[in-house]
Motif scaffolding. Structure first.
Motif, PDB file in Angstrom:
ATOM      1  N   ALA A   1       7.590  -7.463  -3.995  1.00  0.00           N
ATOM      2  CA  ALA A   1       6.011  -7.097  -3.110  1.00  0.00           C
ATOM      3  C   ALA A   1       6.087  -5.733  -3.815  1.00  0.00           C
ATOM      4  CB  ALA A   1       6.082  -6.866  -2.081  1.00  0.00           C
ATOM      5  N   PHE A   2       6.645  -5.267  -4.636  1.00  0.00           N
ATOM      6  CA  PHE A   2       6.804  -3.962  -5.454  1.00  0.00           C
ATOM      7  C   PHE A   2       5.780  -4.068  -6.319  1.00  0.00           C
ATOM      8  CE2 PHE A   2       8.504  -1.621  -0.768  1.00  0.00           C
ATOM      9  CZ  PHE A   2       7.597  -0.914  -0.790  1.00  0.00           C
ATOM     10  N   GLY A   3       6.383  -4.651  -6.551  1.00  0.00           N
ATOM     11  CA  GLY A   3       6.103  -5.374  -8.714  1.00  0.00           C
ATOM     12  C   GLY A   3       4.694  -5.644  -8.474  1.00  0.00           C
ATOM     13  N   VAL A   4       4.126  -6.665  -7.655  1.00  0.00           N
ATOM     14  CA  VAL A   4       2.621  -6.469  -8.277  1.00  0.00           C
ATOM     15  C   VAL A   4       1.629  -5.952  -7.294  1.00  0.00           C
ATOM     16  CG1 VAL A   4       1.308  -9.379  -7.160  1.00  0.00           C
ATOM     17  CG2 VAL A   4       3.951  -9.146  -7.073  1.00  0.00           C
ATOM     18  N   LYS A   5       2.098  -5.769  -6.136  1.00  0.00           N
ATOM     19  CA  LYS A   5       1.416  -4.375  -5.874  1.00  0.00           C
ATOM     20  C   LYS A   5       1.048  -3.563  -6.688  1.00  0.00           C
ATOM     21  CE  LYS A   5       2.053  -5.944  -1.211  1.00  0.00           C
ATOM     22  NZ  LYS A   5       3.199  -5.733   0.531  1.00  0.00           N
ATOM     23  N   GLY A   6       2.063  -2.801  -6.917  1.00  0.00           N
ATOM     24  CA  GLY A   6       1.662  -2.234  -8.469  1.00  0.00           C
ATOM     25  C   GLY A   6       1.537  -2.046  -9.594  1.00  0.00           C
ATOM     26  N   PHE A   7       1.638  -3.972  -9.677  1.00  0.00           N
ATOM     27  CA  PHE A   7       0.394  -4.460 -10.921  1.00  0.00           C
ATOM     28  C   PHE A   7      -0.616  -4.563 -10.048  1.00  0.00           C
ATOM     29  CE2 PHE A   7      -1.163  -7.073 -13.721  1.00  0.00           C
ATOM     30  CZ  PHE A   7      -0.475  -7.019 -14.650  1.00  0.00           C
TER      31      PHE A   7
END
Lengths: 288, 322
Positions: free
Chosen positions: A218-224
């Motif tokens: 979740a954090f990885g994709v939203k950070g992206f």
């Protein structure tokens, strides 16, 4: 309303830090690092372990996690990524996914599958009263540390010789070589800087959301998404993109709870399609 | 010798078709069925990734949409398996074309992220649209397919059907890769500007690759819905997309045989590591990174190496004799 904005900005700063990690790695190695979310998780777990070892000073923990995560970055970059040739784009993507898988499952083996949080008194000080709204220390410390990190990073990159060499490596690999810089070393250093910052973002996240081995995606994709909205080659853009995503998530999360992720991914895809360089990115001519 | 070589293909096909009835372990049949379903998607992804050079981390999303659509059509609308299967294929073609159109200008990592985003959106919707999909409790008790009144229910019959679809897919892929379209795809992969100068319609070629891979993912989805009869949103996750991607890349992209090697390697590799418990996925991850670092072209290279080794041995022997 004020509380919502404060939470949104704080969450957004964390996304922004993850986005800065993406941006640094993209600029120095032209690699989209899909394991970024898992590095964030690792940072959170390392902080929890350090606190368990009776190291409770906030800044000592931050520094130790930063150093340890930079070492993890060194191992990953020198152990895997630097051997895969640049033109094997897909193989590099798979390698980052594989690294993510290793980090995730290592976390399961070491820390188990249970979600954990940092103790409440980890962040010193009392709640701030601000026009009738109490702000918990977690939020203002996260905000403060996030801003400090970004300022330090900008000073480092634009005002020191070291940072300039790093930026030159990112700008043009062979030009850096001609200037007597060893670009391989600076690529590794940029990667270590990125993993360190992401690890610190992992500490800031832990009071707001629990740390668990599954949080990376979740954090990885939203950070992206944040990095895309700001433009992958712009550091301030990454931060602004992060805060935008954080505010969107907190505002709309109250009305369309389950579908807020759909909205964020949708915005990201629309930005990618119509403005692939983001709102703050530089426009490059396509190399033929 | 050369006489036998001519019939290798037919012998292998007969062996594959006989396989479901020879193996009598339920466990192995189930494993091979799953592998077959994944293999169809991997072969489709290979058209997109290996031949045309377009990355997708979203195949599990298309697979999920197809499986749910087929399942809902069969369960709630009472449409027979074969009709819903064809509807799903048409839907898959439209999804593929849609993804192709919106991502026409994107390449590499950007494309990977868009497809990943679409797949995550699909999974979130499957999870949250409870009235239709049943949410996290899943879609259960989908009726079994029938052929001329014969219900396909026994595990070996299920495997037989999947095998037939795998063989058909293999021949379609092989023919396309040798045809004008296959050559256009490779030209677009290597240099799209040069390809367009040669008179190849780059847009059409890319869209064809997207459509084909999405249709094949829908074939798997339709089969999954009919043959397994139950599905959960958790299943169509990013990890599944990554699994398909690994099958293609670790096997060797851009070769017809690559995804097959990849599927065999990963399915049986993961089974062999099952004893490690939680360490299973860790070793799997290390394996993926190791292959990426040591053999960036995939496991096909290893096969080539072995063949070279034997060839040089024969050559050496021949030289010694002479």
């Amino acid at each position: 309303m004020l509380t919502v904005i404060i939470i949104g900005v704080t969450v957004g700063l964390i996304y922004g830090l993850v986005a800065i990690g993406y941006s640094l790695i993209w600029q120095s190695m032209s690699l989209v690092h899909f394991a970024q979310g898992d590095l964030l998780m690792l940072g959170g777990f390392l902080a929890i372990t350090l606190i368990g070892m009776k190291i409770s000073n906030l800044f000592v923990v931050l520094l130790l996690v930063f150093v340890m995560m930079a070492l993890v970055g060194l191992i990953i970059q020198r152990g895997a990524y630097c051997y895969i040739p640049q033109h094997r784009g897909t193989t590099r993507i798979i390698a980052t996914l594989g690294v993510g898988m290793i980090l995730r499952n290592m976390a399961v083996l070491i820390w188990g599958t249970r979600a954990r949080g940092l103790p409440d008194n980890f962040f010193p000080g009392g709640s701030l009263k601000f026009s009738g709204v109490a702000i918990r220390p977690v939020y203002y410390w996260s905000f403060f540390i996030g801003i400090m990190l970004v300022v330090a990073l900008v000073i480092f990159l634009y005002r020191t010789k070291f940072g300039m060499a790093m930026r030159l490596t990112a700008y043009n690999y062979s030009l850096a070589e001609l200037m007597g810089i060893n670009p391989g070393i600076y690529q590794t250093l940029a990667f270590m800087l990125a993993t360190g910052i992401t690890g610190v973002a992992g500490i800031l996240v832990s009071p707001i959301s629990f740390v668990s081995y599954r949080m990376g995606l979740a954090f990885g994709v939203k950070g992206f998404a944040a990095a895309i909205i700001g433009g992958l080659d712009s550091l301030p853009g990454a931060l602004i993109g992060g805060i935008t995503i954080g505010l969107i998530e907190v505002f709309f999360g109250r009305y369309i709870s389950g579908y807020v992720d759909v909205l964020i991914f949708g915005i990201m895809i629309i930005v990618l399609i119509f403005k692939p360089r983001g709102f703050f990115g530089k426009v490059h001519a396509e190399k033929i | 010798m050369s006489n036998i070589k001519k019939y290798y293909g037919i012998i292998i096909i007969i062996a594959l078709l006989a396989m479901p009835f020879v193996i009598n372990s339920y466990y192995w049949i189930r494993l091979l069925t799953t592998m077959g379903i994944y293999l169809i998607i991997a072969m489709g992804l290979n058209m997109l990734l290996g031949y045309t050079g377009l990355v997708s981390i979203g195949q599990a999303g298309i697979f999920g949409i197809a499986a749910y659509t087929a399942g809902l059509l069969m369960k709630n609308a009472g449409i027979s398996f074969w009709v819903s299967f064809i509807i799903v294929l048409i839907l898959g073609a439209f999804i593929g074309m849609f993804i192709g159109i919106i991502t026409l200008k994107l390449k590499q990592a950007y494309l990977a992220i868009v497809t990943l985003g679409l797949a995550l959106m699909t999974q979130t919707i499957l999870l949250n649209w409870r009235e239709v999909t049943g949410g996290f409790e899943g879609l259960l008790r989908v009726p079994k397919p029938t052929i001329f009144g014969f219900v396909i229910k026994a595990p070996s019959h299920v495997l037989f059907m999947v095998t037939v679809f795998c063989i058909i897919t293999f021949f379609i892929i092989q023919n396309i890769s040798k045809s004008k379209w296959g050559r256009s795809m490779r030209a677009v992969r290597d240099d799209d500007i040069a390809a367009s100068m040669m008179g190849i319609n780059v847009v059409k070629t890319k869209l064809l690759a997207f459509t084909l891979s999405a249709v094949l993912a829908s074939v798997s989805g339709g089969l999954y819905a009919g043959l397994y009869g139950a599905m959960f949103p958790d299943y169509f996750s990013m990890d599944l997309s990554v699994l398909f991607l690994c099958m293609v890349v670790l096997g060797g992209m851009g070769t017809v045989i690559g995804p097959i090697i990849g599927a065999l390697l990963i399915t049986f590799g993961l089974e062999a590591l099952r004893g490690l418990g939680e360490g299973q996925m860790l070793v799997y991850g290390i394996f993926i990174v190791a292959v990426c670092v040591l053999k960036p072209g995939g496991f096909v290279e290893v096969v080539g190496d072995i063949r070279n080794l034997f060839a040089s041995k024969k050559r050496r022997e021949a030289e010694e004799n002479a």
